[in-house]
Scaffold this active site. Sequence first.
Site, PDB file in Angstrom:
ATOM      1  N   LYS A 185      31.018  32.800  37.373  1.00 32.77           N
ATOM      2  CA  LYS A 185      30.135  31.675  37.679  1.00 32.77           C
ATOM      3  C   LYS A 185      29.928  30.814  36.422  1.00 32.77           C
ATOM      4  CE  LYS A 185      27.823  34.172  41.447  1.00 32.77           C
ATOM      5  NZ  LYS A 185      26.528  34.742  41.938  1.00 32.77           N
TER       6      LYS A 185
ATOM      7  N   TYR B   9      28.918  29.783  50.566  1.00 30.15           N
ATOM      8  CA  TYR B   9      27.641  30.489  50.744  1.00 30.15           C
ATOM      9  C   TYR B   9      26.964  30.134  52.074  1.00 30.15           C
ATOM     10  CZ  TYR B   9      27.561  32.342  45.938  1.00 30.15           C
ATOM     11  OH  TYR B   9      27.820  33.040  44.771  1.00 30.15           O
TER      12      TYR B   9
ATOM     13  N   PHE C 165      16.298  29.830  48.437  1.00 30.33           N
ATOM     14  CA  PHE C 165      16.983  29.586  47.163  1.00 30.33           C
ATOM     15  C   PHE C 165      18.331  28.880  47.322  1.00 30.33           C
ATOM     16  CE2 PHE C 165      17.981  33.981  48.523  1.00 30.33           C
ATOM     17  CZ  PHE C 165      19.366  33.929  48.571  1.00 30.33           C
TER      18      PHE C 165
ATOM     19  N   ARG D 289      32.950  45.406  43.848  1.00 30.79           N
ATOM     20  CA  ARG D 289      31.487  45.302  44.003  1.00 30.79           C
ATOM     21  C   ARG D 289      30.782  46.322  43.116  1.00 30.79           C
ATOM     22  NH1 ARG D 289      28.896  41.210  47.017  1.00 30.79           N
ATOM     23  NH2 ARG D 289      27.428  42.731  47.842  1.00 30.79           N
TER      24      ARG D 289
ATOM     25  N   THR E 140      23.039  42.772  42.899  1.00 21.50           N
ATOM     26  CA  THR E 140      22.794  41.326  42.848  1.00 21.50           C
ATOM     27  C   THR E 140      21.786  40.972  41.751  1.00 21.50           C
ATOM     28  OG1 THR E 140      23.233  41.214  45.221  1.00 21.50           O
ATOM     29  CG2 THR E 140      22.095  39.333  44.238  1.00 21.50           C
TER      30      THR E 140
ATOM     31  N   ARG F  88      27.196  43.035  35.705  1.00 21.99           N
ATOM     32  CA  ARG F  88      25.841  42.461  35.718  1.00 21.99           C
ATOM     33  C   ARG F  88      24.868  43.337  34.918  1.00 21.99           C
ATOM     34  NH1 ARG F  88      25.970  40.952  42.156  1.00 21.99           N
ATOM     35  NH2 ARG F  88      26.852  38.845  41.999  1.00 21.99           N
TER      36      ARG F  88
ATOM     37  N   ASN G 183      23.677  35.553  37.532  1.00 21.76           N
ATOM     38  CA  ASN G 183      24.280  36.889  37.532  1.00 21.76           C
ATOM     39  C   ASN G 183      25.790  36.903  37.280  1.00 21.76           C
ATOM     40  OD1 ASN G 183      25.103  36.096  40.061  1.00 21.76           O
ATOM     41  ND2 ASN G 183      23.896  37.594  41.197  1.00 21.76           N
TER      42      ASN G 183
ATOM     43  N   HIS H  76      30.806  36.591  40.958  1.00 20.21           N
ATOM     44  CA  HIS H  76      30.809  36.791  42.408  1.00 20.21           C
ATOM     45  C   HIS H  76      31.931  37.746  42.801  1.00 20.21           C
ATOM     46  CE1 HIS H  76      31.043  36.005  46.743  1.00 20.21           C
ATOM     47  NE2 HIS H  76      32.344  35.940  46.570  1.00 20.21           N
TER      48      HIS H  76
ATOM     49  N   GLU I 205      37.584  33.911  51.608  1.00 22.97           N
ATOM     50  CA  GLU I 205      37.219  33.227  50.368  1.00 22.97           C
ATOM     51  C   GLU I 205      38.453  32.839  49.553  1.00 22.97           C
ATOM     52  OE1 GLU I 205      34.316  35.907  48.658  1.00 22.97           O
ATOM     53  OE2 GLU I 205      32.865  35.472  50.237  1.00 22.97           O
TER      54      GLU I 205
HETATM   55  P1  DAT Z   1      25.951  39.014  45.796  1.00 23.75           P
HETATM   56  O1  DAT Z   1      26.345  37.895  44.854  1.00 23.75           O
HETATM   57  O2  DAT Z   1      25.573  40.258  45.034  1.00 23.75           O
HETATM   58  O3  DAT Z   1      26.988  39.266  46.870  1.00 23.75           O
HETATM   59  P2  DAT Z   1      24.369  37.718  47.877  1.00 23.75           P
HETATM   60  O4  DAT Z   1      25.651  37.485  48.585  1.00 23.75           O
HETATM   61  O5  DAT Z   1      23.260  38.375  48.613  1.00 23.75           O
HETATM   62  O6  DAT Z   1      24.599  38.576  46.528  1.00 23.75           O
HETATM   63  O7  DAT Z   1      23.807  36.337  47.312  1.00 23.75           O
HETATM   64  C1  DAT Z   1      24.687  35.398  46.746  1.00 23.75           C
HETATM   65  C2  DAT Z   1      24.049  34.819  45.500  1.00 23.75           C
HETATM   66  O8  DAT Z   1      22.847  34.142  45.849  1.00 23.75           O
HETATM   67  C3  DAT Z   1      23.619  35.869  44.469  1.00 23.75           C
HETATM   68  O9  DAT Z   1      24.680  36.270  43.633  1.00 23.75           O
HETATM   69  C4  DAT Z   1      22.557  35.123  43.726  1.00 23.75           C
HETATM   70  C5  DAT Z   1      21.887  34.304  44.818  1.00 23.75           C
HETATM   71  N1  DAT Z   1      20.724  35.026  45.360  1.00 23.75           N
HETATM   72  C6  DAT Z   1      20.753  36.063  46.226  1.00 23.75           C
HETATM   73  N2  DAT Z   1      19.499  36.493  46.504  1.00 23.75           N
HETATM   74  C7  DAT Z   1      18.668  35.706  45.781  1.00 23.75           C
HETATM   75  C8  DAT Z   1      17.258  35.640  45.600  1.00 23.75           C
HETATM   76  N3  DAT Z   1      16.442  36.461  46.253  1.00 23.75           N
HETATM   77  N4  DAT Z   1      16.769  34.698  44.758  1.00 23.75           N
HETATM   78  C9  DAT Z   1      17.582  33.842  44.117  1.00 23.75           C
HETATM   79  N5  DAT Z   1      18.922  33.842  44.225  1.00 23.75           N
HETATM   80  C10 DAT Z   1      19.460  34.762  45.041  1.00 23.75           C
HETATM   81 MG    MG Z   2      27.587  38.053  48.485  1.00 23.88          MG
END
Ligand code: DAT
Ligand code: MG
Length: 151
Positions: A11, A51, A59, A87, A93, A104, A114, A117, A128
Amino acid sequence: EEVEETYIMVKPDGVQRGLVGEIISRFEKKGFKLTGLKLFQCPKELAEEHYKDLKAKPFFPVLIEYITSGPVVCMAWEGVGVVASARKLIGSTNPLQAEPGTIRGDLAVQTGRNVVHGSDSPENGKREIALWFKEGEIVQWTSALVSWLRE
Ligand code: DAT
Ligand code: MG
């Protein structure tokens, strides 16, 4: 044991912080095969498509702003069990909950920064990679290491 593909992305914070080599190294050293790699400025529409499952989250706008705030490094990795393994290498996350030894856990502190991805299923891996790479940007090749990584 299925050969899978996963989409991994450094990222914008990872690029700005000079962590690109470190992050690529984690997957390389594990023994997965790199099949796609590019530095890329992500347009807003692509970030929103990537996303799309999070569109209703509060968010979401901040997430799109973050992902489009600077260049990312797009990667496709291939291997047996690569989706779940990547993963694990990436960690939780929320980086404060991510185990030491994970990307991370070692390199980040905030969910909104973080650094990396990784696809969450083989289906999303395919989806993707198709979303972020054009035809011809994915390269099929035979790694000379195969017989040293798998019986
Ligand atoms: P991951 O990246 O671990 O697959 P995710 O798919 O649930 O997590 O979410 C995608 C991204 O969105 C994550 O890397 C950061 C952001 N995100 C997720 N949950 C969040 C939250 N509660 N507050 C802020 N950003 C968040
Ligand atoms: Mg995800």
